[in-house]
Design a protein around this motif. Structure first.
Motif, PDB file in Angstrom:
ATOM      1  N   LYS A  81       0.858  -1.196   0.000  1.00 43.15           N
ATOM      2  CA  LYS A  81       0.000   0.000   0.000  1.00 43.15           C
ATOM      3  C   LYS A  81       0.886   1.235   0.000  1.00 43.15           C
ATOM      4  N   TRP A  82       1.118   1.757  -1.211  1.00 42.10           N
ATOM      5  CA  TRP A  82       1.964   2.928  -1.386  1.00 42.10           C
ATOM      6  C   TRP A  82       1.100   4.177  -1.420  1.00 42.10           C
ATOM      7  N   ASN A  83       1.612   5.265  -0.859  1.00 39.65           N
ATOM      8  CA  ASN A  83       0.876   6.522  -0.813  1.00 39.65           C
ATOM      9  C   ASN A  83       1.675   7.642  -1.463  1.00 39.65           C
ATOM     10  N   TYR A  84       0.929   8.514  -2.143  1.00 39.31           N
ATOM     11  CA  TYR A  84       1.514   9.694  -2.791  1.00 39.31           C
ATOM     12  C   TYR A  84       0.661  10.908  -2.435  1.00 39.31           C
ATOM     13  N   ALA A  85       1.310  12.020  -2.172  1.00 40.60           N
ATOM     14  CA  ALA A  85       0.596  13.285  -1.950  1.00 40.60           C
ATOM     15  C   ALA A  85       0.234  13.860  -3.310  1.00 40.60           C
ATOM     16  N   LEU A  86      -0.958  14.438  -3.410  1.00 38.04           N
ATOM     17  CA  LEU A  86      -1.428  14.989  -4.676  1.00 38.04           C
ATOM     18  C   LEU A  86      -1.423  16.508  -4.703  1.00 38.04           C
ATOM     19  N   GLY A  87      -1.169  17.142  -3.585  1.00 38.13           N
ATOM     20  CA  GLY A  87      -1.221  18.596  -3.527  1.00 38.13           C
ATOM     21  C   GLY A  87      -2.513  19.049  -2.871  1.00 38.13           C
ATOM     22  N   ILE A  88      -2.754  20.328  -2.911  1.00 40.92           N
ATOM     23  CA  ILE A  88      -3.945  20.913  -2.292  1.00 40.92           C
ATOM     24  C   ILE A  88      -4.798  21.525  -3.383  1.00 40.92           C
ATOM     25  N   GLU A  89      -6.058  21.111  -3.434  1.00 42.51           N
ATOM     26  CA  GLU A  89      -6.962  21.676  -4.434  1.00 42.51           C
ATOM     27  C   GLU A  89      -7.155  23.155  -4.162  1.00 42.51           C
ATOM     28  N   LYS A 107      -5.485  18.163   2.309  1.00 41.89           N
ATOM     29  CA  LYS A 107      -4.607  17.829   1.186  1.00 41.89           C
ATOM     30  C   LYS A 107      -5.099  16.533   0.558  1.00 41.89           C
ATOM     31  N   GLU A 108      -4.896  16.419  -0.722  1.00 40.58           N
ATOM     32  CA  GLU A 108      -5.324  15.251  -1.486  1.00 40.58           C
ATOM     33  C   GLU A 108      -4.215  14.203  -1.466  1.00 40.58           C
ATOM     34  N   CYS A 109      -4.607  12.938  -1.360  1.00 41.75           N
ATOM     35  CA  CYS A 109      -3.650  11.831  -1.364  1.00 41.75           C
ATOM     36  C   CYS A 109      -4.234  10.680  -2.171  1.00 41.75           C
ATOM     37  N   VAL A 110      -3.363   9.788  -2.615  1.00 42.39           N
ATOM     38  CA  VAL A 110      -3.810   8.576  -3.295  1.00 42.39           C
ATOM     39  C   VAL A 110      -3.019   7.401  -2.721  1.00 42.39           C
ATOM     40  N   GLU A 111      -3.743   6.299  -2.495  1.00 39.51           N
ATOM     41  CA  GLU A 111      -3.129   5.066  -2.031  1.00 39.51           C
ATOM     42  C   GLU A 111      -3.181   4.067  -3.184  1.00 39.51           C
ATOM     43  N   VAL A 112      -2.029   3.546  -3.551  1.00 40.66           N
ATOM     44  CA  VAL A 112      -1.927   2.539  -4.613  1.00 40.66           C
ATOM     45  C   VAL A 112      -1.831   1.188  -3.918  1.00 40.66           C
ATOM     46  N   ILE A 113      -2.834   0.338  -4.154  1.00 33.27           N
ATOM     47  CA  ILE A 113      -2.908  -0.958  -3.480  1.00 33.27           C
ATOM     48  C   ILE A 113      -2.506  -2.051  -4.467  1.00 33.27           C
ATOM     49  N   PHE A 114      -1.531  -2.852  -4.045  1.00 31.62           N
ATOM     50  CA  PHE A 114      -1.010  -3.934  -4.888  1.00 31.62           C
ATOM     51  C   PHE A 114      -1.516  -5.286  -4.398  1.00 31.62           C
ATOM     52  N   LYS A 115      -1.717  -6.190  -5.341  1.00 32.66           N
ATOM     53  CA  LYS A 115      -2.005  -7.589  -5.020  1.00 32.66           C
ATOM     54  C   LYS A 115      -1.227  -8.426  -6.027  1.00 32.66           C
ATOM     55  N   ASP A 116      -0.449  -9.357  -5.522  1.00 28.95           N
ATOM     56  CA  ASP A 116       0.404 -10.206  -6.356  1.00 28.95           C
ATOM     57  C   ASP A 116       1.359  -9.380  -7.220  1.00 28.95           C
ATOM     58  N   GLY A 117       1.871  -8.277  -6.675  1.00 30.43           N
ATOM     59  CA  GLY A 117       2.865  -7.466  -7.368  1.00 30.43           C
ATOM     60  C   GLY A 117       2.323  -6.530  -8.434  1.00 30.43           C
ATOM     61  N   LYS A 118       0.979  -6.476  -8.581  1.00 31.85           N
ATOM     62  CA  LYS A 118       0.372  -5.587  -9.582  1.00 31.85           C
ATOM     63  C   LYS A 118      -0.674  -4.702  -8.914  1.00 31.85           C
ATOM     64  N   VAL A 119      -0.913  -3.537  -9.535  1.00 33.63           N
ATOM     65  CA  VAL A 119      -1.880  -2.590  -8.974  1.00 33.63           C
ATOM     66  C   VAL A 119      -3.283  -3.192  -9.036  1.00 33.63           C
ATOM     67  N   LYS A 120      -3.909  -3.254  -7.880  1.00 30.02           N
ATOM     68  CA  LYS A 120      -5.278  -3.767  -7.789  1.00 30.02           C
ATOM     69  C   LYS A 120      -6.276  -2.611  -7.740  1.00 30.02           C
ATOM     70  N   GLU A 121      -5.896  -1.542  -7.041  1.00 32.60           N
ATOM     71  CA  GLU A 121      -6.846  -0.444  -6.802  1.00 32.60           C
ATOM     72  C   GLU A 121      -6.098   0.846  -6.495  1.00 32.60           C
ATOM     73  N   LEU A 122      -6.711   1.974  -6.872  1.00 29.37           N
ATOM     74  CA  LEU A 122      -6.244   3.305  -6.469  1.00 29.37           C
ATOM     75  C   LEU A 122      -7.324   3.898  -5.584  1.00 29.37           C
ATOM     76  N   GLU A 157      -6.351  15.991   6.694  1.00 25.64           N
ATOM     77  CA  GLU A 157      -6.262  17.345   7.238  1.00 25.64           C
ATOM     78  C   GLU A 157      -4.836  17.865   7.075  1.00 25.64           C
ATOM     79  N   ILE A 158      -4.715  19.128   6.765  1.00 26.06           N
ATOM     80  CA  ILE A 158      -3.399  19.752   6.667  1.00 26.06           C
ATOM     81  C   ILE A 158      -2.939  20.047   8.084  1.00 26.06           C
ATOM     82  N   SER A 159      -1.763  19.538   8.416  1.00 29.58           N
ATOM     83  CA  SER A 159      -1.240  19.805   9.759  1.00 29.58           C
ATOM     84  C   SER A 159       0.030  20.634   9.633  1.00 29.58           C
ATOM     85  N   TYR A 160       0.139  21.577  10.495  1.00 27.10           N
ATOM     86  CA  TYR A 160       1.311  22.455  10.517  1.00 27.10           C
ATOM     87  C   TYR A 160       2.108  22.109  11.760  1.00 27.10           C
TER      88      TYR A 160
END
Length: 166
Positions: A120-128, A136-151, A157-160
């Motif tokens: 389960k890899w995560n990437y920040a997408l920036g702020i709309e 802030k927007e984020c996406v989680e890339v979920i793998f199953k058997d070494g391939k992407v199963k779902e995004l 929340e933005i934390s300072y």
């Protein structure tokens, strides 16, 4: 500029409001109408339209582009909706994802593993854009058997965090 029904309706609303306001100042209908007609585009494009852009969170949607994803991480949110809808990355192996999206930014914590989940890899997408956006927007890339199963697209929340030592 594209003339749309939305534009015409709002220009009419602005014209009517200006006409009613100016009618309270001067009772000459022809002068009030003429001034309203001249002022309407200025009021709309220099007051109303910028205000709507500030308070709305509308943004352009773009196709997925690996180079733009890596070089401009703050604008990734423009690509994610199309990427999820079109299943562009579904079935792609981990190695290819690393070359397309870059190395993951963080891994999701798994309570069952008591460790970070390597699938389960995560990437920040920036702020709309938008005046009242506190997430802030984020996406989680979920793998199953070494391939992407779902995004999975989600918001955090933005934390300072303070760097001051107490």
């Amino acid at each position: 500029m594209i003339i749309t029904p939305f534009l015409v309706i709002f220009m009419l609303v602005v014209f009517i409001l200006l006409f009613l306001f100016l009618n309270t100042v001067d009772k000459r209908k022809w002068l009030t109408g003429l001034i309203s007609l001249i002022l309407t585009p200025f009021v709309y494009f220099y007051l109303f339209y910028p205000f709507v852009n500030i308070v709305s969170n509308y943004h352009h949607q773009k196709y997925f582009d690996s180079e733009a994803w890596i070089e401009k991480p703050a604008l990734r949110y423009e690509m994610i909706d199309y990427t999820i809808e079109s299943d562009t990355l579904i079935g792609v192996p981990k190695e290819k994802i690393t070359s397309l999206l870059g190395k993951y930014e963080w891994l999701t914590w798994s309570d069952s593993l008591k460790n970070h989940d390597n699938n389960k890899w995560n990437y920040a997408l920036g702020i709309e854009p938008g005046a009242f956006n506190g997430e802030k927007e984020c996406v989680e890339v979920i793998f199953k058997d070494g391939k992407v199963k779902e995004l999975r697209h989600y918001q955090e929340e933005i934390s300072y965090e303070s760097n001051e030592k107490e």
